[in-house]
Enzyme design. Structure first.
Site, PDB file in Angstrom:
ATOM      1  N   LEU A  90      56.586  69.205 -27.855  1.00 14.49           N
ATOM      2  CA  LEU A  90      58.217  70.067 -27.196  1.00 14.49           C
ATOM      3  C   LEU A  90      58.166  70.961 -27.749  1.00 14.49           C
ATOM      4  CD1 LEU A  90      60.773  66.947 -29.722  1.00 14.49           C
ATOM      5  CD2 LEU A  90      59.586  66.492 -26.619  1.00 14.49           C
ATOM      6  N   CYS A  91      56.768  71.487 -27.007  1.00 16.68           N
ATOM      7  CA  CYS A  91      57.137  72.812 -27.032  1.00 16.68           C
ATOM      8  C   CYS A  91      56.141  73.798 -25.450  1.00 16.68           C
ATOM      9  CB  CYS A  91      57.036  73.768 -28.256  1.00 16.68           C
ATOM     10  SG  CYS A  91      54.832  72.888 -28.911  1.00 16.68           S
ATOM     11  N   GLY A  92      56.496  73.338 -24.709  1.00 20.01           N
ATOM     12  CA  GLY A  92      56.646  72.599 -23.699  1.00 20.01           C
ATOM     13  C   GLY A  92      54.460  73.219 -23.317  1.00 20.01           C
TER      14      GLY A  92
END
Length: 331
Positions: free
Chosen positions: A101-103
């Site tokens: 969930l951090c690109g």
């Protein structure tokens, strides 16, 4: 009214209900992503404070190291960390995150590592990995990849890197290098540029170059708020000036012993700074990804509410038409 006229009404009612449930789900998702952005921002603040706390020690160490290198001639000294070797086996320390969930933070770091491994193997050089972060460890430890590029050791990468974690990683690297098991150590990390940009970078960690290592500047990450929006900026700190030793100063220990004692501490500090920069990049990527997810959820919520309002209006119109049709039939 006959059953045939009730059937469209039942279908329409079910559609409105489903839309209402979807709107509620999107609202909950928006709250979660917004909260995750704020959590990432709080962790950036803690990482920033950790960098500021560690600066006095690292700055003093760099000043002493710079003064020693200026005072002493390293050509005739026995300093293994400055010994140039023919690179037959290279160890790459690759840093990823523990969570997603951090690109594209983790995927870019992994792709850069694979690219560097391919470049070294094309030159006939053996490669081993030390993975920092669960995402990279899970990826490179899969049987088909580990058979090609073995993983020497794996470490977790927390959201608040500590000196103990950096020392453990640096200790593994140093022991392997001193034992002659590897000839060069490269560090693969993500260099933080801004809230919306971070670039995977590679640097040679060992051997150290006699000139210039003490002249590296530093960068401090600062969390700011502009126009009510959270932002993260970099502030460049000039390199520490070399400490001036008196010309007649006599060292009780041999110069090589002094440098061999200081250089591992210097490497520990460089490892800690690299971990802090990678974590800052990960948190910035997570903040950006969660902001984008929140904006998308907001747009989707608006579209769903419009669709729900149209469906509700159509339902009301159909009910009125059925009431009128019933009144006409009984009249």
């Amino acid at each position: 009214p006959p059953r045939s006229t009730l059937f469209p009404y039942t279908t329409l009612f079910r559609s409105v209900k489903e839309l209402r449930e979807r709107v509620s789900s999107v609202k909950n998702t928006k709250k979660i992503t917004s909260a995750m952005k704020l959590v990432a921002a709080a962790k950036v603040r803690r990482a920033q404070e950790a960098v500021l706390r560690s600066r006095p020690f690292s700055e003093t160490l760099e000043r002493i190291l710079g003064g020693l290198l200026e005072r002493l001639s390293t050509e005739a000294l026995d300093i293994p960390l400055m010994e140039a070797r023919t690179a037959k086996k290279v160890c790459i320390v690759t840093i990823t995150g523990d969570r997603g969930l951090c690109g594209g933070y983790n995927s870019k770091a992994i792709q850069m590592t694979e690219k560097r491994v391919a470049e070294l193997k094309d030159q006939g050089i053996e490669v081993e990995l030390i993975t920092v972060g669960n995402k990279g460890s899970t990826y490179f430890k899969k049987a088909e990849r580990a058979a090609v590029t073995p993983v020497r050791a794996s470490y977790a990468c927390g959201q608040a890197p500590s000196a103990e974690e950096a020392t453990a990683i640096a200790g593994e690297v140093l022991s392997s290098y001193y034992a002659g098991e590897i000839d060069r150590v490269e560090l693969m990390y993500t260099s933080f540029i801004s809230m919306i940009a971070s670039v995977p970078a590679v640097r040679t960690m060992i051997p150290l170059q006699p000139g210039g290592i003490e002249m590296e500047g530093d960068e401090i990450f600062k969390l700011t708020s502009k126009d009510g929006a959270i932002a993260m900026e970099k502030e460049k700190v000039p390199a520490a000036k070399a400490k001036e030793f008196a010309p007649d100063m006599i060292f009780e220990q041999e110069p090589s012993q002094l440098l061999n004692a200081i250089l591992p501490l210097y490497l520990n500090g460089q490892m800690l700074r690299t971990l802090q920069e990678s974590v800052a990049s990960e948190l910035a990527s997570r903040m950006t990804a969660m902001q984008a997810a929140t904006d998308n959820a907001k747009d989707l919520q608006g579209r769903l509410e419009q669709e729900m309002n149209r469906a509700r209006q159509a339902k009301i119109t159909q009910e009125l038409m059925e009431i009128i049709a019933g009144a006409d039939a009984t009249g």
